[in-house]
Design an enzyme around this catalytic site. Structure first.
Site, mmCIF file in Angstrom:
data_model
loop_
_atom_site.group_PDB
_atom_site.id
_atom_site.type_symbol
_atom_site.label_atom_id
_atom_site.label_comp_id
_atom_site.label_asym_id
_atom_site.label_seq_id
_atom_site.Cartn_x
_atom_site.Cartn_y
_atom_site.Cartn_z
ATOM 1 N N ASP A 117 8.718 -2.005 8.183
ATOM 2 C CA ASP A 117 9.008 -1.366 9.467
ATOM 3 C C ASP A 117 10.439 -1.711 9.851
ATOM 4 O O ASP A 117 10.956 -2.767 9.481
ATOM 5 C CB ASP A 117 8.054 -1.871 10.554
ATOM 6 C CG ASP A 117 6.617 -1.404 10.345
ATOM 7 O OD1 ASP A 117 6.425 -0.265 9.875
ATOM 8 O OD2 ASP A 117 5.693 -2.174 10.652
ATOM 9 N N ASP A 136 5.048 6.066 10.287
ATOM 10 C CA ASP A 136 4.349 5.874 11.558
ATOM 11 C C ASP A 136 4.673 7.008 12.526
ATOM 12 O O ASP A 136 3.798 7.499 13.235
ATOM 13 C CB ASP A 136 4.733 4.534 12.192
ATOM 14 C CG ASP A 136 4.303 3.337 11.372
ATOM 15 O OD1 ASP A 136 3.322 3.450 10.600
ATOM 16 O OD2 ASP A 136 4.948 2.277 11.493
#
Length: 168
Positions: A117, A136
């Site tokens: 991330d 995401d």
């Protein structure tokens, strides 16, 4: 091959590639925890790893994520069969986004046992918002569009029922 499957495949590959390329750029150029401030107090590129879901829930439970991803891919396959891009553009885009997002994070889980991330957004000083990635974003936007499509269909169908009852 049907045109809709070519569209699904090409768009999915582009989104998955964008996700994987950005993740690899972060992994290759930033140490975990290192960050680059883009817009002070709002947007930062932060090298982060997550072996769970948002906020680290189900941390380290890879078998669970493999199972969920397999179930989701089965559902997406079913939804793909139902897509009529001429009539349901929002629905089609939603399914493509959810598919690409699911695959993007699945690749990380299989290869690294964690998800890379890097997008860190400070929303109204809400400091515990999870760091996320392109996959995401695809998943969230896909779910929003999917929900929006369902709501729109319900409104349209509700009006049709009302009109058929009242004769208008």
């Amino acid at each position: 091959m049907k045109k809709k499957y070519i569209i699904i495949l090409v768009v999915s590959i582009v989104l998955i590639a964008l996700d994987q390329i950005t993740k690899q750029l972060i992994a290759a150029n930033l140490n975990i925890g290192e960050e680059i401030v883009i817009i002070k107090n709002f947007f930062t590129i932060t090298s982060h790893r997550n072996d769970g879901a948002a906020w680290g829930i189900f941390s380290g439970n890879m078998v669970f994520f493999y199972f969920i991803t397999a179930a989701a891919m089965g559902l997406f396959y079913y939804l793909f069969k139902e897509v009529d891009f001429n009539k349901n553009k929002i629905y089609g885009i939603a399914v493509i986004l959810m598919f690409a997002g699911g695959i993007g994070n699945f690749i990380d889980r299989v290869l690294f046992k964690e998800v890379i991330d890097f997008i860190d957004v400070d929303i109204f000083s809400y400091t515990t918002f999870p760091v996320f990635n392109i996959a995401d974003m695809c998943l969230v936007v896909g779910m929003i569009l999917f929900t929006l499509d369902i709501v729109i269909e319900e409104i349209i169908n509700g009006k049709r029922k009302d009109n058929s009852i009242t004769g208008k």
